[in-house]
Design a protein around this motif. Structure first.
Motif, PDB file in Angstrom:
ATOM      1  N   HIS A  48       0.830  -1.210   0.000  1.00 21.22           N
ATOM      2  CA  HIS A  48       0.000   0.000   0.000  1.00 21.22           C
ATOM      3  C   HIS A  48       0.860   1.254   0.000  1.00 21.22           C
ATOM      4  O   HIS A  48       0.580   2.212  -0.738  1.00 21.22           O
ATOM      5  N   GLY A  49       1.897   1.281   0.818  1.00 22.97           N
ATOM      6  CA  GLY A  49       2.777   2.438   0.841  1.00 22.97           C
ATOM      7  C   GLY A  49       3.443   2.669  -0.497  1.00 22.97           C
ATOM      8  O   GLY A  49       3.583   3.810  -0.955  1.00 22.97           O
ATOM      9  N   PHE A  50       3.840   1.578  -1.153  1.00 21.99           N
ATOM     10  CA  PHE A  50       4.514   1.664  -2.443  1.00 21.99           C
ATOM     11  C   PHE A  50       3.609   2.268  -3.507  1.00 21.99           C
ATOM     12  O   PHE A  50       3.965   3.266  -4.164  1.00 21.99           O
ATOM     13  N   PHE A  51       2.436   1.676  -3.704  1.00 20.74           N
ATOM     14  CA  PHE A  51       1.564   2.141  -4.788  1.00 20.74           C
ATOM     15  C   PHE A  51       0.913   3.484  -4.472  1.00 20.74           C
ATOM     16  O   PHE A  51       0.625   4.262  -5.397  1.00 20.74           O
ATOM     17  N   GLN A  52       0.698   3.783  -3.211  1.00 18.73           N
ATOM     18  CA  GLN A  52       0.143   5.085  -2.866  1.00 18.73           C
ATOM     19  C   GLN A  52       1.139   6.189  -3.201  1.00 18.73           C
ATOM     20  O   GLN A  52       0.752   7.258  -3.691  1.00 18.73           O
ATOM     21  N   ALA A  53       2.434   5.932  -2.975  1.00 20.59           N
ATOM     22  CA  ALA A  53       3.458   6.918  -3.312  1.00 20.59           C
ATOM     23  C   ALA A  53       3.504   7.194  -4.805  1.00 20.59           C
ATOM     24  O   ALA A  53       3.814   8.315  -5.243  1.00 20.59           O
ATOM     25  N   LEU A  54       3.159   6.186  -5.608  1.00 17.08           N
ATOM     26  CA  LEU A  54       3.143   6.346  -7.067  1.00 17.08           C
ATOM     27  C   LEU A  54       1.848   6.959  -7.583  1.00 17.08           C
ATOM     28  O   LEU A  54       1.745   7.295  -8.769  1.00 17.08           O
ATOM     29  N   GLY A  55       0.850   7.074  -6.718  1.00 16.68           N
ATOM     30  CA  GLY A  55      -0.455   7.569  -7.160  1.00 16.68           C
ATOM     31  C   GLY A  55      -1.256   6.534  -7.911  1.00 16.68           C
ATOM     32  O   GLY A  55      -2.170   6.874  -8.674  1.00 16.68           O
ATOM     33  N   ASP A  56      -0.940   5.259  -7.708  1.00 15.21           N
ATOM     34  CA  ASP A  56      -1.596   4.187  -8.446  1.00 15.21           C
ATOM     35  C   ASP A  56      -2.560   3.361  -7.605  1.00 15.21           C
ATOM     36  O   ASP A  56      -3.002   2.286  -8.045  1.00 15.21           O
ATOM     37  N   SER A  57      -2.895   3.822  -6.404  1.00 17.36           N
ATOM     38  CA  SER A  57      -3.864   3.109  -5.575  1.00 17.36           C
ATOM     39  C   SER A  57      -5.257   3.247  -6.169  1.00 17.36           C
ATOM     40  O   SER A  57      -5.570   4.217  -6.871  1.00 17.36           O
ATOM     41  N   ILE A  58      -6.102   2.271  -5.878  1.00 19.61           N
ATOM     42  CA  ILE A  58      -7.510   2.302  -6.277  1.00 19.61           C
ATOM     43  C   ILE A  58      -8.351   2.461  -5.019  1.00 19.61           C
ATOM     44  O   ILE A  58      -8.311   1.604  -4.130  1.00 19.61           O
ATOM     45  N   VAL A  59      -9.092   3.541  -4.942  1.00 22.17           N
ATOM     46  CA  VAL A  59      -9.964   3.806  -3.796  1.00 22.17           C
ATOM     47  C   VAL A  59     -11.396   3.864  -4.304  1.00 22.17           C
ATOM     48  O   VAL A  59     -11.734   4.712  -5.137  1.00 22.17           O
ATOM     49  N   THR A  60     -12.227   2.971  -3.806  1.00 21.12           N
ATOM     50  CA  THR A  60     -13.617   2.892  -4.265  1.00 21.12           C
ATOM     51  C   THR A  60     -14.618   3.333  -3.209  1.00 21.12           C
ATOM     52  O   THR A  60     -15.755   3.652  -3.539  1.00 21.12           O
ATOM     53  N   GLY A  61     -14.208   3.313  -1.937  1.00 20.48           N
ATOM     54  CA  GLY A  61     -15.188   3.420  -0.870  1.00 20.48           C
ATOM     55  C   GLY A  61     -15.919   2.089  -0.741  1.00 20.48           C
ATOM     56  O   GLY A  61     -15.631   1.132  -1.468  1.00 20.48           O
TER      57      GLY A  61
END
Length: 429
Positions: A396-409
């Motif tokens: 999570h830390g890795f992909f969030q730093a890249l802006g590639d996380s998926i957030v749906t709620g």
């Protein structure tokens, strides 16, 4: 190593994921499975991340009187008029879940043969419907649940242990509904769609034993509170077995499952000109090892056109596991994806998405992430070390730093993990 890619495939990958989630919505799959109305009363009970959404759909399609109570994860409640919705903690249970379980037990404690109970069960119910077995406390259940989540045990193994530490799971809730008719509507989030593993099977018979649960504990070297070990060793935690007469009027219907979600994503892929291949709806194993395996298949497709010819999409579901050794934020889908990206090492033309269809990967309010051929290059440019992030279980830390996380709620459903690996044709088709 080539990291550049001409086309941003994230919108298409996200469309595949969204189609999988949409196909599993209760509004689509629940109405056709509603039972006939009884001559007596109708009660609705339930537990799981999708249970509140299921309750709302049931209300909308039920024109007779009913009453009930379901428990869902914090943030997953939806407004209902006749069915009470309460929220509790997941994946580690809390006092709110304990109170909800006690109230559900009381609701079905004095039923008649002409009554009907509709049970709405979905993934997450194991933690939400917490009812400690004889001699156990909530703290005991919390300790065991935490240890199981960190152990690397499969979901089937975890639920076997949970069933034998509960006073409601493993068919006990169904037994409590006797002599009423019971119809359980299940949304499957487990590999193989076995009802005993969906929310640890509160309304279905369980063929496993306390000895089976002990063997799992020993296999993963899980330290047990003294009261928990005593319950398992004594056999007093035994579950309701097949052919128990109290379950004679119980019926179970799986209303949607991971395969249905994968088929919905496959239709989107075809519309985009890609040939979909469903590798399986019940893949299990360590997330990082599954990532390496899928990467190996993708590499064979790119380099040799085997076993599939690009452009194509490799789809899979199931539930991988993570044995926590680092201090990162976890998440089995992002661990899979990071391992896949490392194994691909910037292989051109391969893009991927991995996410949990309930919107929560691990304990984070993040569904998953996307990866592309330039993922590693962009990470290094930011000073990230991909292998170190994987070793620290910090997808999570890795992909969030890249802006590639998926957030749906909250998605209000749960058919487990969704993975798609898009492999472009020679010209980036």
């Amino acid at each position: 190593m080539t990291a550049a890619t001409a086309i941003d495939r994230r919108p298409l990958l996200r469309a595949l994921f969204d189609a999988a989630v949409a196909a599993a919505q209760p509004a689509l799959c629940l109405p056709a499975h509603l039972p006939e109305k009884p001559t007596g009363r109708t009660f609705v009970i339930g537990a799981g991340k999708a249970s509140a959404a299921m309750a709302r759909v049931l209300e909308q399609h039920w024109d007779g009187p009913l009453q009930g109570l379901v428990v869902t994860r914090y943030g997953y409640a939806v407004p209902c008029e006749r069915i009470e919705i309460v929220e509790a903690a997941h994946p580690v249970p809390d006092a709110a879940g304990l109170r909800a379980a006690e109230r559900i037990r009381a609701l079905v404690s004095d039923l008649r043969a002409d009554d009907l109970v509709i049970a709405l069960i979905s993934g997450g119910g194991s933690s939400l419907l917490v009812a400690p077995g004889p001699g156990l406390t909530l703290a005991d259940k919390q300790a065991v649940n935490t240890a199981l989540l960190e152990s690397g045990a499969t979901i089937s193994e975890m639920n076997c242990v949970r069933r034998h530490l509960s006073s409601l799971k493993g068919g006990r809730l169904a037994a409590a509904c006797h002599p009423a008719r019971l119809v359980s509507l299940l949304i499957s989030d487990v590999p193989g769609d076995n009802p005993i593993d969906i929310a640890s099977g509160p309304t279905v018979a369980d063929p496993t034993t306390c000895a089976d649960a002990l063997a799992i504990v020993q296999r993963y070297r899980i330290a047990l509170p003294p009261a928990v070990r005593a319950l398992l060793e004594s056999g007093d935690g035994e579950t309701v077995k097949p052919h128990d007469p109290r379950l004679a009027r119980s019926e179970t219907r799986i209303i949607t499952a991971p395969q249905i979600a994968l088929e919905a994503a496959a239709r989107i892929a075809r519309d985009a000109g890609l040939t979909p291949y469903i590798l399986g709806d019940s893949l299990e194993g360590e997330a990082r090892e599954v990532g390496k395996t899928i990467a190996g298949i993708a590499r064979q497709v790119v380099l040799h056109g085997q076993p599939f010819r690009p452009p194509c999409v490799l789809l899979s579901g199931g539930e991988t596991t993570v044995t926590l050794k680092g201090r990162g934020r976890g998440g089995r889908n992002v661990e899979f994806l990071l391992s896949l990206a490392i194994a691909l090492d910037g292989l051109p033309g391969v893009h991927a998405i991995a996410g949990d269809t309930d919107g929560v990967d691990g304990v984070e309010e993040i569904a998953g992430a996307c990866a592309a051929p330039d993922t590693l290059v962009r990470a290094w440019a930011l000073g990230l070390r991909p292998r170190a992030s994987l070793d620290d279980n910090d997808g999570h830390g890795f992909f969030q730093a890249l802006g590639d996380s998926i957030v749906t709620g909250p998605t209000l459903t749960n058919v487990n993990d969704f993975r798609a690996v898009l492999i472009e044709g020679p010209a980036g088709a």
